[in-house]
Every structure is written in C-alpha cells, then in structure tokens.
Design a protein around this motif. Structure first.
Motif, mmCIF file in Angstrom:
data_model
loop_
_atom_site.group_PDB
_atom_site.id
_atom_site.type_symbol
_atom_site.label_atom_id
_atom_site.label_comp_id
_atom_site.label_asym_id
_atom_site.label_seq_id
_atom_site.Cartn_x
_atom_site.Cartn_y
_atom_site.Cartn_z
ATOM 1 N N ASP A 177 0.849 -1.182 0.000
ATOM 2 C CA ASP A 177 0.000 0.000 0.000
ATOM 3 C C ASP A 177 0.893 1.243 0.000
ATOM 4 O O ASP A 177 2.095 1.150 0.272
ATOM 5 C CB ASP A 177 -0.926 0.000 1.219
ATOM 6 N N PRO A 178 0.362 2.431 -0.320
ATOM 7 C CA PRO A 178 1.199 3.623 -0.429
ATOM 8 C C PRO A 178 2.023 3.935 0.817
ATOM 9 O O PRO A 178 3.174 4.391 0.716
ATOM 10 C CB PRO A 178 0.179 4.736 -0.709
ATOM 11 N N ILE A 179 1.469 3.690 2.009
ATOM 12 C CA ILE A 179 2.215 3.977 3.243
ATOM 13 C C ILE A 179 3.393 3.022 3.378
ATOM 14 O O ILE A 179 4.537 3.443 3.629
ATOM 15 C CB ILE A 179 1.295 3.892 4.473
ATOM 16 N N SER A 180 3.139 1.720 3.198
ATOM 17 C CA SER A 180 4.213 0.728 3.299
ATOM 18 C C SER A 180 5.264 0.952 2.231
ATOM 19 O O SER A 180 6.466 0.772 2.475
ATOM 20 C CB SER A 180 3.639 -0.686 3.173
ATOM 21 N N LEU A 181 4.828 1.349 1.036
ATOM 22 C CA LEU A 181 5.777 1.615 -0.040
ATOM 23 C C LEU A 181 6.687 2.779 0.327
ATOM 24 O O LEU A 181 7.907 2.719 0.147
ATOM 25 C CB LEU A 181 5.025 1.911 -1.338
#
Length: 274
Positions: A177-181
């Motif tokens: 997801d964008p946060i983990s990325l």
C-alpha cells in the motif's frame, strides 16, 4: 567488497546464460557502483532476477564472468561461496519468513547460525535492527499476525542482521500500500546512507525510482540497453527506454509473445479436431 563510492562493487563481464535451452542473457556487461543505490529495471522476463542470482552465485554463466569487488563469483567453490554470501543481504519479494518462528527469532536466525555471538549480544542486535524498521514492538509476534508490508520490513531487518556490504532487493515494492511503499523507500535509502551499503533493487516501479536510485540500469533483449541517473533516462530518446519509462503498449517490446498467424493456429486447431 569495495566500499569507495567511485569503485565498482559488482561487475558482469560479457555474460551469456541460457536456461532450459532458452537464451536469457547474451553478452551482458554491467557495472554497479559501490555505496550507492542501483535500480535494475526492464520488461518482465528480461533477466533482472537472473542477474541477482548470478551475483549470489546461485547461477553460473555459460560465458563471461561475475565479480564482487576483486572476487570472481562464478569460479568459487561451495565453501568459498558460502563465506561470500554471509556478506550479502537478500530481501525476496515474499519476505520468506519462517511462519513458526517469532519476529525476533526470524531476525536472530542468521546471527545464531553464522556469528557465534552470545545470546545477550544477539538480543541487542536484533532489537536494534527491529527498531530500525519500526517493529521492535512486534518482536514477540508471528508473521501471520502482521500485514504483508510489516512482514517485508521484518525480512529487511533479517537481511541486515549481519551488517552486509551488499543488499539485494527483489521487487521490494510489489503489492505494498502507499504507506508501506513510502516506508520501504525511506528504509532502503536510510540504510544505504547510514551504513555505506551497496544496494541493488530489482523493480518495475518506474514512478518510485527517481526517489530511490542513484543509478538505473535497464535490461531488455537479453542485454543492457541503457544506464544512467533517473533524470538522464527520463530525457532519453532510446525507443525501448521511452516505451518502458512511459508505459507504452506499442514499441520495441511486443505485447504478443511470438506466435504464428492466428488464422494458421485456427486452421491447425480445426485439423486436429477432425
């Protein structure tokens, strides 16, 4: 391993390799600088992961040579190769954590297997590595209790456990997801800058490369077709580079796998049905 930023940490010289009779790489030459982040990119099936397996000695070239610093990898004996691999951290796409071990024990595993350090010191190192990836509080949990992105960060802590000079990342952003990325991007850069590690990232994520890489190498047609900084490649007019960077369906890389004309296949199918 070399650590000077102007030296080549990895060299592939005129490497050719076929698997199952199918050519994967042909006369590929590639240099990866020390103490920088290098992204290796290219279409699916271009041989990016094969390059990583050559670097770790899992595969040997049919022709050419593979070097880490002044060590020729493809001629090493098994014991020498195992010694070399202790200085290489590998983060696989799926993390490859042991599901029946806690987060702490997953990260401690390479230390217990290879370092000979006392358990008290191993505990301190593991907690420091988990702190680096923001998961010290999850030390007693199991991988099944964490998200996919968290598992990837645990795997990164394990890969860093022995403080390797070389870190290899195989599609580290896939499925995040964008946060983990964003966390993964920051961690790779932070580890590289804090430890002077040489980092090689196999990735398809064109949009993230500019935030991450010092150097980008694009492999296609079984060889290196372009190499440069993200900004240099963004300005390139090479047809294959433009197709890949811009995500164009039409270009040097065809959408269709090679096949006879559809009408021929259809006619053959009718004849077989008789």
């Amino acid at each position: 391993m070399m650590t000077e930023s102007n030296a080549s940490a990895i060299r592939l010289e005129n490497v050719s390799l076929a698997l199952g009779g199918r050519p994967i790489l042909e006369d590929l030459s590639l240099e990866i600088p020390a103490a920088q982040v290098t992204a290796v990119m290219g279409p699916s099936g271009a041989g990016k992961t094969t390059v990583m397996r050559l670097i770790t000695g899992q595969l040997k070239p049919d022709k050419g040579s593979v070097w880490l610093g002044e060590t020729r990898v493809d001629t090493l004996k098994p014991r020498e190769l195992n010694r070399l691999r202790k200085n290489i951290g590998v983060l696989l796409q799926n993390g490859a954590l042991f599901t029946d071990l806690t987060v702490f024990d997953n990260v401690a595993l390479p230390l217990r297997e290879h370092s000979g350090l006392p358990e008290a010191l191993i505990r301190r190192i593991v907690l420091l590595k988990l702190q680096t990836v923001g998961l010290r509080g999850a030390a007693d949990l199991y991988p099944r209790e964490l998200s996919g992105g968290m598992n990837r960060r645990v795997a990164m802590a394990r890969a860093m456990a022995l403080d390797p000079d070389l870190m290899l990342y195989d599609e580290p952003f896939a499925g995040l997801d964008p946060i983990s990325l964003g966390v993964s991007l920051r961690l790779i850069r932070d580890v590289n800058e804090a430890l002077g590690t040489t980092s090689v990232v196999i990735t398809h994520d064109v949009g993230e490369v500019a935030k991450l890489a010092d150097l980008v190498c694009i492999i296609a047609d079984r060889k290196l077709v372009a190499s440069g900084s993200p900004s240099e490649l963004d300005q390139s007019d090479h047809p294959l580079v433009r197709q890949f960077v811009d995500g164009l369906p039409d270009g040097p890389v065809p959408f269709h796998y090679p096949a006879p004309p559809l009408a021929t296949d259809m006619q053959t199918g009718r004849e077989h049905a008789r």
